[in-house]
Design an enzyme around this catalytic site. Structure first.
Site, PDB file in Angstrom:
ATOM      1  N   HIS A  37     -48.008  59.349  -8.355  1.00 48.92           N
ATOM      2  CA  HIS A  37     -48.032  58.933  -6.939  1.00 48.92           C
ATOM      3  C   HIS A  37     -49.473  58.756  -6.462  1.00 48.92           C
ATOM      4  O   HIS A  37     -49.784  57.812  -5.727  1.00 48.92           O
ATOM      5  CB  HIS A  37     -47.393  59.994  -6.045  1.00 48.92           C
ATOM      6  N   SER A 187     -41.637  63.966 -10.740  1.00 45.23           N
ATOM      7  CA  SER A 187     -41.404  65.155  -9.903  1.00 45.23           C
ATOM      8  C   SER A 187     -40.378  66.061 -10.570  1.00 45.23           C
ATOM      9  O   SER A 187     -40.352  67.268 -10.344  1.00 45.23           O
ATOM     10  CB  SER A 187     -40.894  64.740  -8.525  1.00 45.23           C
TER      11      SER A 187
END
Ligand code: PAF
Length: 291
Positions: A37, A187
């Site tokens: 990210h 994640s």
């Protein structure tokens, strides 16, 4: 740097920042930010005056029984990391800020390519993704939006939606970011036990071996069947990963192919479950013409 939860406050911030006269890069995320990210945020920062990062765990892209409730969340950490990477705003709305009460509209990209790869085992997933990305684009109105190549099918579908609907945004796809042992950042990696974490490197190892075989130039090295066999063999040489798919498709169309032809790009994609954790990874491979 601001943490904003409502559309009204976001619009007020846009006014305050005189955004009409500035370019805006947008990084939509579901939070629990990692280096992947952050690479998107940094790319957005380098190409735009302002950067908005959304953190929203979108319920419509999860099927019943998936990890919506347990999806990792830590908005304070996300806010700090996004700030350090160069974001100007973290937009962290509640579900009813995104989905109006009584909302009954969805945006769906249709085609065989949505039913392959992740679309086969998660049939409602991409409809949820395209719907929320549409809503977020309508709220944020970015000039450019940044997505990761790790979600290759998602990137393909979002680009198709933007093109088909003449949406006034440029979609930028950024390369996969990997841990030092090759595992693609996700994640969901936090769910893995230490043994699963070790074995999860087999996805990248399988892709690596397939790439080496393709580049070896030996007769039949472009055979999709053979390349899949190599990847599956690598993953199955460990005992914990359960393969969801190993597929090789034309990277430009996501159509089926039997051979990687010289000069053509192929998407080599894998999804493997370790316990309840589903990991994905991919590479775009090609061999030069004339080799
Ligand atoms: O890739 C993701 O994290 C999500 O699918 C996205 C694009 C933020 C939509 O919820």
């Amino acid at each position: 740097m601001s943490l904003i939860h409502t559309i009204d406050k976001l619009e007020a911030w846009f006014g305050y920042k005189d955004r009409q006269n500035k370019t805006l890069g947008f990084v939509p995320t579901m939070g629990y930010l990692h280096e992947g990210h952050l690479s998107l945020i940094k790319a957005a920062k380098s190409e735009n005056d302002l950067v908005v990062v959304s953190v929203f765990v979108n319920p419509t892209q999860f099927s019943p029984g998936e990890d919506l409730e347990s999806y990792p969340r830590d908005i304070d950490r996300d806010y700090r990391l996004a700030y350090e990477a160069g974001a100007d705003v973290v937009f962290n709305p509640e579900t009813d800020e995104i989905y109006m009460p009584g909302s009954s509209t969805a945006v769906e990209v249709v085609g065989e390519f949505t039913k392959k790869l992740c679309g086969a085992s998660r049939p409602t997933h991409f409809k949820g993704v395209t719907t929320v990305v549409n809503i977020l684009f309508n709220i944020v109105k970015p000039d450019k939006a940044y997505f990761g190549q790790k979600d290759a099918q998602q990137a393909f579908i979002i680009k198709k939606m933007v093109r088909d609907l003449h949406m006034p945004v440029e979609v930028v796809i950024c390369p996969i970011v990997r841990e030092s042992d090759g595992l693609a950042m996700s994640s969901r990696n936090v769910y893995l036990s230490s043994e699963e974490r070790k074995q999860a490197t087999s996805l990248n190892k399988g892709l690596q071996k397939a790439e080496e075989y393709l580049k070896s130039g030996i007769a039949g090295c472009g055979s999709v069947e053979k390349l899949i066999e190599i990847i599956e063999g690598t993953i199955k040489s460990q005992n914990l990963g359960v393969i969801d798919y190993v597929q090789i498709l034309d990277a430009e169309t996501l159509g089926d192919i039997a051979t990687i032809e010289p000069g053509k790009k192929a998407l080599v994609a894998v999804a493997v479950k370790f316990g309840n954790t589903r990991l994905i990874d991919n590479r775009v491979l090609s061999i030069e013409k004339g080799i």
